[in-house]
Design a protein around this motif. Structure first.
Motif, mmCIF file in Angstrom:
data_model
loop_
_atom_site.group_PDB
_atom_site.id
_atom_site.type_symbol
_atom_site.label_atom_id
_atom_site.label_comp_id
_atom_site.label_asym_id
_atom_site.label_seq_id
_atom_site.Cartn_x
_atom_site.Cartn_y
_atom_site.Cartn_z
ATOM 1 N N LYS A 3 -6.104 10.622 1.890
ATOM 2 C CA LYS A 3 -6.500 9.375 1.739
ATOM 3 C C LYS A 3 -4.644 8.557 2.143
ATOM 4 C CE LYS A 3 -6.572 6.650 -2.040
ATOM 5 N NZ LYS A 3 -7.850 6.230 -2.112
ATOM 6 N N TYR A 4 -4.054 9.099 2.324
ATOM 7 C CA TYR A 4 -2.403 8.188 3.323
ATOM 8 C C TYR A 4 -3.692 7.518 4.226
ATOM 9 C CZ TYR A 4 1.998 7.565 5.117
ATOM 10 O OH TYR A 4 3.081 7.459 5.092
ATOM 11 N N GLY A 5 -4.789 7.516 5.170
ATOM 12 C CA GLY A 5 -4.697 7.261 6.174
ATOM 13 C C GLY A 5 -5.335 6.097 5.882
ATOM 14 N N GLU A 6 -6.634 6.700 4.951
ATOM 15 C CA GLU A 6 -7.302 5.285 4.109
ATOM 16 C C GLU A 6 -7.030 4.361 3.659
ATOM 17 O OE1 GLU A 6 -9.812 7.752 1.474
ATOM 18 O OE2 GLU A 6 -11.092 8.344 3.086
ATOM 19 N N PHE A 39 0.796 18.972 3.983
ATOM 20 C CA PHE A 39 0.426 17.458 3.935
ATOM 21 C C PHE A 39 -1.184 16.816 4.905
ATOM 22 C CE2 PHE A 39 0.583 12.744 5.227
ATOM 23 C CZ PHE A 39 0.251 12.220 4.173
ATOM 24 N N ARG A 40 -0.048 17.087 6.253
ATOM 25 C CA ARG A 40 -1.411 16.814 7.239
ATOM 26 C C ARG A 40 -2.909 17.840 7.247
ATOM 27 N NH1 ARG A 40 0.003 15.276 12.840
ATOM 28 N NH2 ARG A 40 2.087 12.928 11.847
ATOM 29 N N GLY A 41 -2.514 18.846 6.327
ATOM 30 C CA GLY A 41 -3.528 19.450 6.805
ATOM 31 C C GLY A 41 -4.642 19.641 5.226
ATOM 32 N N SER A 42 -4.382 18.532 4.235
ATOM 33 C CA SER A 42 -4.591 18.325 3.019
ATOM 34 C C SER A 42 -6.015 17.061 2.934
ATOM 35 C CB SER A 42 -3.960 18.383 2.219
ATOM 36 O OG SER A 42 -2.836 17.895 2.443
ATOM 37 N N ASP A 43 -6.023 17.030 1.745
ATOM 38 C CA ASP A 43 -7.202 15.901 1.678
ATOM 39 C C ASP A 43 -5.559 14.622 0.891
ATOM 40 O OD1 ASP A 43 -9.071 16.966 1.561
ATOM 41 O OD2 ASP A 43 -9.406 17.662 -0.861
ATOM 42 N N ALA A 56 0.965 -0.950 0.144
ATOM 43 C CA ALA A 56 -0.371 0.122 0.116
ATOM 44 C C ALA A 56 0.795 0.667 -0.276
ATOM 45 C CB ALA A 56 -0.635 -0.364 1.167
ATOM 46 N N PHE A 57 2.047 0.967 1.035
ATOM 47 C CA PHE A 57 2.542 2.272 0.787
ATOM 48 C C PHE A 57 3.560 2.314 -0.481
ATOM 49 C CE2 PHE A 57 6.709 4.064 1.198
ATOM 50 C CZ PHE A 57 6.652 5.649 1.776
ATOM 51 N N GLN A 58 3.982 1.491 -1.098
ATOM 52 C CA GLN A 58 4.639 1.349 -2.553
ATOM 53 C C GLN A 58 3.531 2.342 -3.946
ATOM 54 O OE1 GLN A 58 5.829 -2.709 -3.288
ATOM 55 N NE2 GLN A 58 7.629 -1.855 -2.106
ATOM 56 N N LYS A 59 2.432 1.184 -3.419
ATOM 57 C CA LYS A 59 1.527 2.207 -4.482
ATOM 58 C C LYS A 59 0.839 3.073 -4.234
ATOM 59 C CE LYS A 59 -2.999 0.278 -6.198
ATOM 60 N NZ LYS A 59 -3.757 -0.427 -6.698
ATOM 61 N N THR A 60 0.879 3.913 -3.584
ATOM 62 C CA THR A 60 -0.439 4.799 -3.127
ATOM 63 C C THR A 60 0.459 6.023 -2.141
ATOM 64 O OG1 THR A 60 -2.352 3.934 -3.152
ATOM 65 C CG2 THR A 60 -2.810 6.397 -2.252
ATOM 66 N N GLY A 61 1.506 4.972 -1.314
ATOM 67 C CA GLY A 61 1.391 6.255 0.312
ATOM 68 C C GLY A 61 2.848 7.379 -0.407
ATOM 69 N N HIS A 62 3.899 6.881 -1.094
ATOM 70 C CA HIS A 62 4.816 7.164 -1.404
ATOM 71 C C HIS A 62 4.601 8.147 -2.358
ATOM 72 C CE1 HIS A 62 8.011 7.917 -3.834
ATOM 73 N NE2 HIS A 62 8.938 7.729 -2.886
ATOM 74 N N GLN A 63 3.844 8.017 -3.540
ATOM 75 C CA GLN A 63 3.111 9.107 -3.896
ATOM 76 C C GLN A 63 2.816 10.333 -3.724
ATOM 77 O OE1 GLN A 63 4.269 9.347 -6.944
ATOM 78 N NE2 GLN A 63 3.210 11.511 -8.467
#
Length: 99
Positions: free
Chosen positions: A75-78, A67-71, A21-28
């Motif tokens: 998404k990162y948390g989801e 980052f923290r104050g954004s959408d 999940a981190f490689q696919k979405t989180g990193h980006q």
């Protein structure tokens, strides 16, 4: 510049899913945030359920606002939260050699 370090404990058996999940979405999500300089994620060899995120930001403000104050953060948390055992410990650090 500030370094954000996150100690992340994932649920046993979720290590591969968290890494994917981190490689696919989180990193980006992190790497394309304005003010982000670099993003890395490490996995402990002694405790395979523990990961450490090490991210460099132009400033702590850039991390918190961009980052923290954004959408992106939502998404990162989801994407990653289903794999977490506990809330990560996240702190900001300044390089003592830069002072």
């Amino acid at each position: 510049m500030v370094t954000e370090i996150a100690i992340i404990d994932v649920l046993p058996g979720h290590e591969a899913a968290f890494a994917a999940a981190f490689q696919k979405t989180g990193h980006q999500l992190l790497a394309t945030t304005p003010g982000c300089i670099s993003v890395k994620m490490y996995r402990s060899s002694e405790n395979p359920s523990r990961f450490t995120g090490v991210n460099e930001w132009e400033s702590e403000k850039a991390h918190l606002e961009n980052f923290r104050g954004s959408d992106r953060y939502i998404k990162y948390g989801e994407v990653l939260r289903p794999h977490l055992a506990v809330t990560p410990l996240v702190q900001h650090f300044d390089d003592v050699l830069d002072n």
